[in-house]
Design a protein around this motif. Structure first.
Motif, PDB file in Angstrom:
ATOM      1  N   GLU A 285       6.848 -76.602  47.941  1.00  0.00           N
ATOM      2  CA  GLU A 285       5.440 -76.750  47.580  1.00  0.00           C
ATOM      3  C   GLU A 285       4.876 -75.505  46.893  1.00  0.00           C
ATOM      4  O   GLU A 285       3.878 -75.580  46.172  1.00  0.00           O
ATOM      5  N   ASP A 289       4.224 -79.106  41.332  1.00  0.00           N
ATOM      6  CA  ASP A 289       4.894 -80.346  40.935  1.00  0.00           C
ATOM      7  C   ASP A 289       6.044 -80.029  39.974  1.00  0.00           C
ATOM      8  O   ASP A 289       5.813 -79.522  38.872  1.00  0.00           O
ATOM      9  N   TYR A 327       0.008 -78.006  35.130  1.00  0.00           N
ATOM     10  CA  TYR A 327       0.946 -77.519  36.145  1.00  0.00           C
ATOM     11  C   TYR A 327       0.236 -76.606  37.141  1.00  0.00           C
ATOM     12  O   TYR A 327       0.427 -76.725  38.364  1.00  0.00           O
ATOM     13  N   SER A 330      -1.505 -78.187  39.991  1.00  0.00           N
ATOM     14  CA  SER A 330      -0.689 -78.759  41.064  1.00  0.00           C
ATOM     15  C   SER A 330      -0.272 -77.731  42.105  1.00  0.00           C
ATOM     16  O   SER A 330       0.316 -78.087  43.137  1.00  0.00           O
TER      17      SER A 330
END
Length: 367
Positions: A285, A289, A327, A330
């Protein structure tokens, strides 16, 4: 940007061929070899006419050509002068060895002293290319001068100087080398290698399992190629000096300078990114993503692949920024991170942004 297998394969093959064969079969090397051969033959033919030199030592003239013939005119002149200074120092050392023999000491002592002094004096960095000639010239004077050290030494130095002069003149007159276009091509090769490395890394990121071995290999290849291209760009810049063919090529020089500035930084950032990705067996995480990261990497690669002056530059730059922003969105919030000092995703996003900005600045400078 979709992965381009032909481009990747071509870049890898070109790099491997260059590693194995060097410049043996390149036009520039063959031209240099031909000019050296012509200059050596001319120097040997006219060496008997050199004043203050015995015709019996004419074979030193082609040697003077060899020590002075370098890929650029400026390098030829510098190497020739340095070699002659080194020879002069070596001759002085050789006379010291002859003085030792004249004093009644064994020849083995004189040889040892000459080599010792020659190698020590050769440590003077200012001698440059002439450093290796000090000990050699000293030994020549000691062992080959026989009963005429003055005649041998003057002939040796004068004939070598004549060969150096012929070599420099030949390099200046016979197709003086100008490597600006070659440097431009090498810069394009480095750009393609950086793009290929990002494409390959993006494929691995999309799977969520970076291949450490492949990432390390790509990073090392980029480092090696970057060093080689740096040397080629520097050589191209030197080839302009004292070169009659360099008139009116300032635009190519400036373009190469701007491109190298950007590619040097882009290569460094790409290698750092490959290193960070290779430190993890799988993405978690902290990396956000994986699909969005892969998409951002491909978009940045596409922007880097855009040549200067391409009409798509602005659109691809905007697309790269959007992909990076998506990005970054995320990624976990900074206050949600388990360790505020361990947030590789933020670093990856910042690095992609830096690469995009560097490329944008180069494109703007070349418009």
């Amino acid at each position: 940007m979709p992965l381009s297998l032909p481009r990747r394969t071509a870049a890898q093959i070109a790099l491997r061929v260059r590693r194995a064969g060097g410049d043996v079969f390149t036009a520039r090397r063959l031209i240099l070899a031909l000019k050296t051969a012509v200059a050596a033959a001319v120097a040997w033919f006219f060496a008997p006419l050199v004043p203050f030199a015995d015709a019996d030592y004419s074979y030193y003239a082609p040697l003077g050509v060899l020590v002075s013939m370098y890929p650029t005119v400026a390098d030829s002149a510098r190497a020739g002068i340095q070699s002659l200074i080194g020879l002069a120092c070596g001759i002085a050392v050789g006379f010291g060895g002859l003085a030792i023999v004249a004093s009644g000491a064994p020849g083995i002592v004189a040889v040892g002293v000459v080599v010792l002094a020659g190698v020590a004096v050769g440590g003077i960095r200012a001698l440059g290319m002439g450093r290796d000639w000090v000990a050699l010239a000293g030994l020549f004077v000691l062992l080959l001068s026989k009963n005429d050290p003055d005649g041998f030494s003057s002939s040796y130095l004068a004939t070598m100087a004549f060969g150096v002069l012929v070599g420099v003149v030949a390099n200046y007159v016979l197709v003086p080398p100008l490597y600006l276009q070659s440097a431009r091509d090498r810069l394009s090769e480095l750009r393609a290698a950086v793009v290929t490395a990002l494409d390959r890394a993006a494929d691995a990121v999309a799977k969520g399992e970076p291949d450490r071995g492949a990432l390390v290999e790509d990073g090392e290849a980029l480092a090696e190629l970057s060093i080689a291209v740096s040397a080629d760009v520097d050589e191209a810049s030197r080839s302009e000096r004292a070169n009659i063919r360099a008139r009116g090529v300032g635009g190519v020089h400036d373009e190469n300078a701007h491109r190298w500035w950007g590619l040097e930084r882009a290569t460094y950032l790409a290698r750092d990114m490959l290193d960070v990705l290779g430190q993890q067996d799988c993405l978690d995480e902290r990396h956000g993503d994986p699909e969005l990261l892969a998409a951002a990497m491909r978009s940045v690669a596409e922007q880097l692949a855009t040549p200067p002056g391409d009409p798509e530059t602005t659109a691809r730059t905007d697309a790269a920024w959007r992909a990076i922003d998506e990005y970054a969105a995320s990624l976990p919030a900074a206050d949600e991170a388990a360790d505020e000092h361990d947030q590789p995703g933020l670093w990856l996003a910042a690095t992609l942004g830096r690469m995009t900005d560097v490329s944008r600045r180069v494109s703007a400078a070349l418009v």
